[in-house]
Design an enzyme around this catalytic site. Structure first.
Site, PDB file in Angstrom:
ATOM      1  N   ASP A 267      56.536  69.092  85.498  1.00 56.47           N
ATOM      2  CA  ASP A 267      56.627  67.954  86.120  1.00 56.47           C
ATOM      3  C   ASP A 267      57.848  67.956  86.926  1.00 56.47           C
ATOM      4  O   ASP A 267      58.744  68.791  87.013  1.00 56.47           O
ATOM      5  CB  ASP A 267      56.653  66.823  85.233  1.00 56.47           C
ATOM      6  CG  ASP A 267      56.342  65.522  85.535  1.00 56.47           C
ATOM      7  OD1 ASP A 267      56.251  65.125  86.874  1.00 56.47           O
ATOM      8  OD2 ASP A 267      55.824  64.592  84.876  1.00 56.47           O
TER       9      ASP A 267
HETATM   10  C1  NOJ Z   1      56.346  62.640  87.908  1.00 59.47           C
HETATM   11  C2  NOJ Z   1      55.060  62.070  87.192  1.00 59.47           C
HETATM   12  O1  NOJ Z   1      55.511  62.453  85.726  1.00 59.47           O
HETATM   13  C3  NOJ Z   1      53.828  62.882  87.219  1.00 59.47           C
HETATM   14  O2  NOJ Z   1      52.694  62.134  86.504  1.00 59.47           O
HETATM   15  C4  NOJ Z   1      53.583  63.006  88.738  1.00 59.47           C
HETATM   16  O3  NOJ Z   1      52.439  63.698  89.262  1.00 59.47           O
HETATM   17  C5  NOJ Z   1      54.547  63.802  89.496  1.00 59.47           C
HETATM   18  N1  NOJ Z   1      55.984  62.803  89.110  1.00 59.47           N
HETATM   19  C6  NOJ Z   1      54.558  63.927  91.003  1.00 59.47           C
HETATM   20  O4  NOJ Z   1      55.011  62.889  91.656  1.00 59.47           O
END
Ligand code: NOJ
Length: 743
Positions: A267
């Site tokens: 993430d």
């Molecule tokens: C953080 C989030 O937890 C995730 O779900 C998301 O896809 C990513 N950022 C990218 O934006």
């Protein structure tokens, strides 16, 4: 249990392509390999272009400008040494430009076809800009409505989330990832994020392995089986090991046990955050742990680029492991057909938010609406008999808020609000008067109450559109108090005093605790955040053009203190019943303590939810009868057919979601009091009856035991078929034979 997409088996790429990838990897320098494993957030700046040209980046996210994307792809193909195209990621969570209901709302449709179609359209629209990878579906099972990200989830149940998550994967990816308009999907967040302590985002998750396997992992396995191209590691730590450095999750479960051949992305900066967690001392150790665990691509932070070269040189990370990681990324690029064509011509695609896309969004929103209450049958509104309708509330005419969380590319200007839709639908026949009542859902001012009350007094009925603004749910937007925010309850009370029929439409990103207001309104339609076409979809239902048919994908608590509260809980050694509970107000002063007959409940909130999982009313009535089972003493391994007769005993054509629940009475580990193991959406004319059947295979009867083996155990089972998790029509069977292990 889950239909499989044609893109299943990520491991069977044609030999020639595997060979080409192998040759490519053999030609790559270590720096180029690490480049493929690096994803940067991009908007076409000079530094990003340079990084692409130098092979230092394999993927970008958050750029949807086609010109920029095409230029970056050109640079990657023509200027970088090896000409490897880019993965272009974007959070396309519930629609790209045409916004569908939030995923939790889509889950309330219990309709895999609707979910699949929503994802197909989202993919088509996203692909028309050059995006080729979405970070969805989010399939974290969650039982905590305080958690803002419940909005993105498919609810509390592993079975429902498995079926709908797989449908979403199929919608995004189609049968062929290289086809026009398909994009790679990403199963996230692996794993356990939905169990975040206290419902506070990014918090710790502690999940015993047995529960992890029985509850939290099944939707991920279903997504892997459906051929999902990628997985995303969760921000959270699981039992003390942050997901982005969690070898048990990424290596043992995902790769060894499930044989998953796609790739794993971290993430956003979650590898660097391993040190913030206190799991590693610095970026270098973070890179080591993440790479060692098997996180193939790093999102945004640069610990891989900065430290993998040294870790390989020191022999701590084997370059063959890096090769495996790069290969898994290149395979997805090959599957997407990017080596053949990475240029996007928007004119090759249908227009964004076209009529067909709008119609699909309207249908999805309609099927997502759950009717929670309908006293005196105030709904549907009879437009023939109404003269004046008062439409009140800050969400009745707000094109932005109805879209919900995670709508990076959605536009308020595309939305049709409830006010517009109602006026369009009733024309001159009914006067629809509108007042906001409150500036927004959090407002604590009564300044606009008088206007709203005056409109209500002059109307035959009042429709109130309340709930939460979009920003009150989603990532990092958890709430500890999940009642209607601001002075919405006060507004309801003021309008209830007019004595007019009150119909509450709730737009929200989570279950709200409605206990304080449920008796003050006649009807409740829960529409979640319904998206671009929310207005027409809700109007269709208010006016009786369609019966509500959604069912709750998550339990609605009476009060926040009951959380976690979910239907498939364990029985405990002291299960409560109405006869064994007491209320705090009824206890005598100086009552002596005794443990006799005591059970598991709250003195001030009992043990029941306000509305159970699977619940939802219709404009017609459905009766369940005559449950039948193919054998009352089947043998382990044999299929069991269970069916019941469903009759539309009311006056309107409508759809019902028929649900099957199972209980394994005795297990090597305690089993839930009920578990959903099948559902079907059935449309019946008034008076029509249909036998609805389900097949229970070993898969449905299996669970993970104390040794973490997937087993089917002989013994007694109960089965219910009905319209909610409180279904009463039941049968039972005794499974004969010996315990068997399933793969
Ligand atoms: C953080 C989030 O937890 C995730 O779900 C998301 O896809 C990513 N950022 C990218 O934006």
């Amino acid at each position: 249990m889950v239909e499989q997409a044609g893109s299943k088996n990520l491991d069977n790429l044609p030999v020639a392509i595997e060979q080409r990838i192998g040759e490519l990897v053999a030609r790559m320098t270590l720096a180029e390999k690490i480049g493929q494993m690096s994803q940067l957030s991009g908007s076409g700046g000079a530094e990003l272009k340079r990084a692409v040209a130098e092979g230092r980046v394999g993927s970008i996210l958050n750029d949807v400008n086609t010109e920029n994307i095409n230029e970056l792809q050109r640079i990657a193909r023509e200027e970088s040494r090896l000409g490897i195209p880019l993965l272009v990621g974007r959070d396309v969570i519930h629609g790209f430009r045409t916004i569908f209901p939030i995923p939790l709302g889509q889950a309330a449709s219990w309709n895999p076809a609707v979910v699949r179609e929503g994802a197909r359209i989202a993919a088509l629209e996203a692909a028309s800009t050059g995006v080729n990878w979405t970070f969805a579906p989010m399939i974290d099972v969650t039982r905590d409505p305080r958690w803002g990200r419940i909005a993105e989830s498919l609810g509390e149940d592993p079975w429902l989330a498995s079926v709908l998550g797989a449908a979403m994967v199929q919608g995004f990816q189609g049968d062929d990832l290289a086809g026009k308009g398909t994009i790679a999907a990403c199963a996230k967040h692996f794993a356990g994020y939905g169990a975040t302590e206290g419902g506070r985002d990014y918090n710790t998750a502690n999940i015993p392995e047995n529960e992890l396997r029985n509850v939290y992992l099944p939707p991920f396995q279903a997504a892997a089986d459906a051929g999902v191209a990628t997985f995303m590691a969760s921000f959270s730590d699981l039992n003390g090991v942050p997901a982005s450095g969690n070898e048990f999750l990424m290596k043992q479960i995902l790769r060894q046990e499930w044989g998953y051949k796609g790739f794993v992305v971290s993430d956003w900066e979650s590898i660097r955050q391993l040190s913030v967690h206190g799991f590693t001392a610095n970026d270098k150790e973070a890179a080591y742990e993440a790479a060692n665990a098997g996180v193939d691509m790093e999102m945004v932070s640069t610990t891989y680029a900065d430290h993998l070269p040294a870790l390989v040189a020191e022999g701590r990370i084997d370059e063959r492991e890096i090769d495996r990681m790069v290969t898994s990324i290149l395979r997805i690029k090959a599957r997407l057909g990017l080596f053949d064509n990475s240029h996007t011509e928007p004119t090759d695609f249908p227009a964004l938010v076209n009529q067909q896309h709008r119609e699909a969004a309207r249908q999805a929103a309609r099927q997502s609406v759950v009717m929670l209450q309908n006293r005196n049958r105030v709904l549907p509104l009879n437009s023939g008999k109404l003269n004046t309708l008062a439409l009140i509330g800050p969400l009745a005419d707000d094109p932005y808020e109805q879209l919900g969380t995670w709508i990076f590319d959605g536009q308020a200007e595309d939305s049709v609000t409830l006010l517009q839709a109602l006026r369009d639908a009733v024309g001159n026949k009914v006067k629809v008067n509108f007042a906001r009542g409150l500036v927004n859902t959090r407002s604590k001012s009564r300044a606009e109450f008088a206007e709203a009350i005056a409109l209500a007094e002059a109307a035959d009925a009042v429709v109130l559109a309340l709930g939460e603004e979009a920003i009150l749910s989603g990532e990092a937007h958890s709430r500890a108090d999940i009642r209607l925010p601001g002075y919405q309850q006060q507004l309801i009370e003021a309008l209830a005093a007019t004595g007019k029929p009150l119909i509450l439409v709730v737009m929200a990103g989570r279950p709200l605790t409605l206990t304080d207001i449920v008796d003050k309104v006649d009807a409740i339609l829960y529409s979640w955040h319904p998206g671009t076409m929310g207005g027409p979809a809700i109007a269709d239902i208010l006016l009786g053009k369609h019966s509500p048919s959604g069912k709750l994908p998550v339990t609605f608590p009476n009060t926040v203190g009951q959380i976690p509260i979910y239907y498939s809980h364990k029985n405990t050694g002291k299960p409560p019943s109405d006869d064994t509970i007491a209320h705090i107000d009824d206890i005598d002063a100086k009552a002596p303590q005794t443990s006799l007959g005591m059970t598991s409940f709250y003195l001030d909130a009992g043990y029941k939810p306000l509305f159970p999982f699977g619940f939802g009313l219709s404009y017609t009535e459905f009766a369940y009868s005559d449950i039948r089972i193919s054998s009352e003493r089947p043998h382990v391994g044999s299929d069991i057919q269970v069916s019941a007769l469903l009759t539309n005993t009311g006056k309107m054509e409508a759809e019902e979601i028929v649900q099957l629940y199972l209980r394994d009475l005795v297990g090597n580990v305690t089993r839930p009091v009920r578990e959903l193991k099948g559902f079907q959406r059935v449309r019946l004319q008034p008076g029509e009856a249909r036998r609805v059947g389900f097949t229970l295979t070993s898969e449905e009867l299996a669970f993970y035991n104390r040794k973490m083996q997937k087993v089917v155990e002989p013994g007694q089972f109960h089965v219910w078929i009905g319209g909610s998790s409180e279904a009463e029509l039941a049968t039972q069977f005794e499974l004969l034979g010996e315990t068997v292990l399933l793969p």
